[in-house]
Design a protein around this motif. Structure first.
Motif, PDB file in Angstrom:
ATOM      1  N   ALA A  80     -44.596 -56.062 -14.542  1.00 31.82           N
ATOM      2  CA  ALA A  80     -43.187 -55.671 -14.477  1.00 31.82           C
ATOM      3  C   ALA A  80     -42.954 -54.203 -14.782  1.00 31.82           C
ATOM      4  O   ALA A  80     -41.850 -53.702 -14.584  1.00 31.82           O
ATOM      5  N   ILE A  81     -43.978 -53.502 -15.263  1.00 29.30           N
ATOM      6  CA  ILE A  81     -43.801 -52.068 -15.529  1.00 29.30           C
ATOM      7  C   ILE A  81     -44.573 -51.207 -14.544  1.00 29.30           C
ATOM      8  O   ILE A  81     -44.349 -49.999 -14.477  1.00 29.30           O
ATOM      9  N   ARG A  82     -45.456 -51.858 -13.746  1.00 29.82           N
ATOM     10  CA  ARG A  82     -46.230 -51.067 -12.804  1.00 29.82           C
ATOM     11  C   ARG A  82     -46.301 -51.697 -11.407  1.00 29.82           C
ATOM     12  O   ARG A  82     -46.045 -51.044 -10.414  1.00 29.82           O
ATOM     13  N   ASP A  83     -46.666 -52.979 -11.330  1.00 30.16           N
ATOM     14  CA  ASP A  83     -46.928 -53.585 -10.026  1.00 30.16           C
ATOM     15  C   ASP A  83     -45.639 -53.841  -9.241  1.00 30.16           C
ATOM     16  O   ASP A  83     -45.557 -53.540  -8.053  1.00 30.16           O
ATOM     17  N   ASP A  84     -44.649 -54.434  -9.886  1.00 28.41           N
ATOM     18  CA  ASP A  84     -43.343 -54.681  -9.260  1.00 28.41           C
ATOM     19  C   ASP A  84     -42.280 -54.435 -10.319  1.00 28.41           C
ATOM     20  O   ASP A  84     -41.999 -55.301 -11.147  1.00 28.41           O
ATOM     21  N   VAL A  85     -41.682 -53.256 -10.297  1.00 33.81           N
ATOM     22  CA  VAL A  85     -40.789 -52.816 -11.373  1.00 33.81           C
ATOM     23  C   VAL A  85     -39.336 -53.228 -11.136  1.00 33.81           C
ATOM     24  O   VAL A  85     -38.448 -52.802 -11.874  1.00 33.81           O
ATOM     25  N   THR A  86     -39.083 -54.069 -10.146  1.00 40.46           N
ATOM     26  CA  THR A  86     -37.712 -54.377  -9.737  1.00 40.46           C
ATOM     27  C   THR A  86     -36.846 -54.864 -10.888  1.00 40.46           C
ATOM     28  O   THR A  86     -35.714 -54.396 -11.070  1.00 40.46           O
ATOM     29  N   ALA A  87     -37.336 -55.831 -11.659  1.00 42.80           N
ATOM     30  CA  ALA A  87     -36.521 -56.414 -12.726  1.00 42.80           C
ATOM     31  C   ALA A  87     -36.124 -55.364 -13.754  1.00 42.80           C
ATOM     32  O   ALA A  87     -34.990 -55.331 -14.238  1.00 42.80           O
ATOM     33  N   ASN A  88     -37.071 -54.480 -14.099  1.00 41.78           N
ATOM     34  CA  ASN A  88     -36.760 -53.427 -15.060  1.00 41.78           C
ATOM     35  C   ASN A  88     -35.828 -52.368 -14.474  1.00 41.78           C
ATOM     36  O   ASN A  88     -34.946 -51.861 -15.167  1.00 41.78           O
ATOM     37  N   LEU A  89     -36.028 -52.041 -13.202  1.00 37.97           N
ATOM     38  CA  LEU A  89     -35.125 -51.086 -12.557  1.00 37.97           C
ATOM     39  C   LEU A  89     -33.696 -51.617 -12.540  1.00 37.97           C
ATOM     40  O   LEU A  89     -32.745 -50.884 -12.838  1.00 37.97           O
ATOM     41  N   LEU A  90     -33.542 -52.893 -12.210  1.00 38.35           N
ATOM     42  CA  LEU A  90     -32.199 -53.476 -12.166  1.00 38.35           C
ATOM     43  C   LEU A  90     -31.557 -53.488 -13.551  1.00 38.35           C
ATOM     44  O   LEU A  90     -30.364 -53.183 -13.698  1.00 38.35           O
ATOM     45  N   ALA A  91     -32.343 -53.830 -14.578  1.00 36.49           N
ATOM     46  CA  ALA A  91     -31.810 -53.836 -15.939  1.00 36.49           C
ATOM     47  C   ALA A  91     -31.376 -52.439 -16.365  1.00 36.49           C
ATOM     48  O   ALA A  91     -30.303 -52.254 -16.953  1.00 36.49           O
ATOM     49  N   ALA A  92     -32.213 -51.429 -16.066  1.00 36.47           N
ATOM     50  CA  ALA A  92     -31.859 -50.053 -16.419  1.00 36.47           C
ATOM     51  C   ALA A  92     -30.630 -49.585 -15.656  1.00 36.47           C
ATOM     52  O   ALA A  92     -29.727 -48.947 -16.227  1.00 36.47           O
ATOM     53  N   GLU A  93     -30.556 -49.896 -14.371  1.00 37.44           N
ATOM     54  CA  GLU A  93     -29.414 -49.469 -13.559  1.00 37.44           C
ATOM     55  C   GLU A  93     -28.119 -50.158 -14.000  1.00 37.44           C
ATOM     56  O   GLU A  93     -27.045 -49.544 -13.993  1.00 37.44           O
ATOM     57  N   ASP A  94     -28.216 -51.425 -14.418  1.00 36.91           N
ATOM     58  CA  ASP A  94     -27.031 -52.122 -14.931  1.00 36.91           C
ATOM     59  C   ASP A  94     -26.526 -51.455 -16.207  1.00 36.91           C
ATOM     60  O   ASP A  94     -25.314 -51.269 -16.395  1.00 36.91           O
ATOM     61  N   LEU A  95     -27.443 -51.104 -17.101  1.00 38.84           N
ATOM     62  CA  LEU A  95     -27.049 -50.408 -18.326  1.00 38.84           C
ATOM     63  C   LEU A  95     -26.421 -49.062 -18.013  1.00 38.84           C
ATOM     64  O   LEU A  95     -25.412 -48.673 -18.619  1.00 38.84           O
ATOM     65  N   GLU A  96     -27.015 -48.350 -17.057  1.00 43.68           N
ATOM     66  CA  GLU A  96     -26.488 -47.035 -16.693  1.00 43.68           C
ATOM     67  C   GLU A  96     -25.090 -47.144 -16.086  1.00 43.68           C
ATOM     68  O   GLU A  96     -24.242 -46.277 -16.302  1.00 43.68           O
ATOM     69  N   ALA A  97     -24.852 -48.231 -15.355  1.00 46.84           N
ATOM     70  CA  ALA A  97     -23.522 -48.442 -14.777  1.00 46.84           C
ATOM     71  C   ALA A  97     -22.516 -48.869 -15.840  1.00 46.84           C
ATOM     72  O   ALA A  97     -21.363 -48.419 -15.847  1.00 46.84           O
ATOM     73  N   ASP A  98     -22.947 -49.727 -16.766  1.00 49.71           N
ATOM     74  CA  ASP A  98     -22.027 -50.276 -17.768  1.00 49.71           C
ATOM     75  C   ASP A  98     -21.662 -49.279 -18.853  1.00 49.71           C
ATOM     76  O   ASP A  98     -20.564 -49.361 -19.421  1.00 49.71           O
ATOM     77  N   PHE A  99     -22.570 -48.344 -19.159  1.00 51.86           N
ATOM     78  CA  PHE A  99     -22.350 -47.447 -20.294  1.00 51.86           C
ATOM     79  C   PHE A  99     -22.428 -45.977 -19.901  1.00 51.86           C
ATOM     80  O   PHE A  99     -22.675 -45.117 -20.744  1.00 51.86           O
ATOM     81  N   ALA A 100     -22.192 -45.693 -18.655  1.00 47.30           N
ATOM     82  CA  ALA A 100     -22.254 -44.304 -18.183  1.00 47.30           C
ATOM     83  C   ALA A 100     -21.262 -43.424 -18.938  1.00 47.30           C
ATOM     84  O   ALA A 100     -20.145 -43.855 -19.243  1.00 47.30           O
ATOM     85  N   PRO A 101     -21.681 -42.195 -19.269  1.00 45.65           N
ATOM     86  CA  PRO A 101     -23.010 -41.629 -19.014  1.00 45.65           C
ATOM     87  C   PRO A 101     -23.981 -41.933 -20.152  1.00 45.65           C
ATOM     88  O   PRO A 101     -23.623 -41.805 -21.317  1.00 45.65           O
ATOM     89  N   LEU A 102     -25.186 -42.341 -19.810  1.00 46.31           N
ATOM     90  CA  LEU A 102     -26.252 -42.541 -20.789  1.00 46.31           C
ATOM     91  C   LEU A 102     -27.171 -41.319 -20.790  1.00 46.31           C
ATOM     92  O   LEU A 102     -27.448 -40.748 -19.742  1.00 46.31           O
ATOM     93  N   ASP A 103     -27.634 -40.960 -21.974  1.00 50.92           N
ATOM     94  CA  ASP A 103     -28.620 -39.887 -22.080  1.00 50.92           C
ATOM     95  C   ASP A 103     -30.043 -40.410 -21.962  1.00 50.92           C
ATOM     96  O   ASP A 103     -30.911 -39.746 -21.393  1.00 50.92           O
ATOM     97  N   LEU A 104     -30.283 -41.603 -22.518  1.00 47.97           N
ATOM     98  CA  LEU A 104     -31.647 -42.102 -22.623  1.00 47.97           C
ATOM     99  C   LEU A 104     -31.660 -43.623 -22.524  1.00 47.97           C
ATOM    100  O   LEU A 104     -30.902 -44.306 -23.215  1.00 47.97           O
TER     101      LEU A 104
END
Length: 245
Positions: free
Chosen positions: A69-93
């Motif tokens: 999930a961190i190298r071979d198929d990162v989709t689940a982590n990308l979606l989780a990060a993008e959801d956080l970025e959308a919900d709490f924009a702007p995020l620094d980290l």
């Protein structure tokens, strides 16, 4: 910026992230993605610690070896990060914690902008000499739980020195959450990397994929000159619902 935190089981990745959140939550806008195979244990640990608004901590259940999930198929982590970025924009980290894995696990640069690899002295002073892409080439190596050195018979100074030698000048932090100076060194590295990222000076570097390897039942192939399967090829060839050892 997305920061990956990887390392073997029990090295203190969640505790390190909790320490960072405590020190940085009042200074920058933070969120965390955790990875576990079958549970949300690490997310629950961080939420219970009260280091961030619980909604800023999102779990991913990988259902397979953590590196998938961190190298071979990162989709689940990308979606989780993008959801956080959308919900709490702007995020620094956004900090993305890998599930505990072996010394070959690294993040895809498609998922994170920088990554640190965590070892701990309780795992043995020799582990840093065993190498691997995370130890050698992650943006930062953290030798954690240095306060335990006297109790587990590890020469911490030697372990840190050998870590620096293995990394050809790349940074190493000897960390104990009970040692303020070492915590500040880690915080300074994170803020410095973030500043470089914002200024366009930080380039995501891939520490390198896991080395090709093969299983005992493939020895016949090698005897006839066939190339070993890569880890990704093993996943592709494995029957559904199974995973190569």
């Amino acid at each position: 910026m997305r920061l990956g935190v990887a390392g073997p089981v029990g090295t203190g990745k969640s505790s390190l992230i909790a320490t960072l959140c405590r020190r940085l939550a009042d200074r920058i806008s933070l969120a965390v993605v955790t990875n576990d195979i079958y549970t949300d244990e690490d997310a629950r640990f961080l939420r219970a610690a009260g280091v961030l608004d619980p909604e800023r901590i999102r779990p991913v259940e990988t259902g397979a070896c953590p590196h998938t999930a961190i190298r071979d198929d990162v989709t689940a982590n990308l979606l989780a990060a993008e959801d956080l970025e959308a919900d709490f924009a702007p995020l620094d980290l956004v900090v993305i914690e890998s599930g505990g894995d072996n010394l070959t696990a690294t993040f895809s640069p498609a998922l994170v902008d920088a990554q640190l690899f965590v070892l701990d002295v309780a795992g043995g002073g020799d582990v840093v000499r065993k190498g691997g892409p995370g130890i050698a080439r992650a943006d930062l190596l953290v030798v954690n739980k240095t306060d335990l050195g006297p109790y587990v018979g590890v020469d911490v100074e030697r372990m840190v020195r050998e870590g620096r030698e293995a990394r050809a000048g790349r940074p190493v932090v000897a960390l104990s959450k009970h040692d303020e100076a070492s915590v500040q060194e880690l915080v300074d590295w994170v803020l410095g990397t973030l500043a470089s990222y914002r200024a366009g000076g930080h380039v995501a570097v891939d520490p390198g994929p896991m080395a090709p390897h093969f299983h005992a039942d493939e020895e016949h192939e090698h005897a006839h000159g066939d190339e070993p399967h890569t880890h990704a090829e093993q996943h592709a060839h494995a029957p559904a619902g199974t995973h190569p050892a």
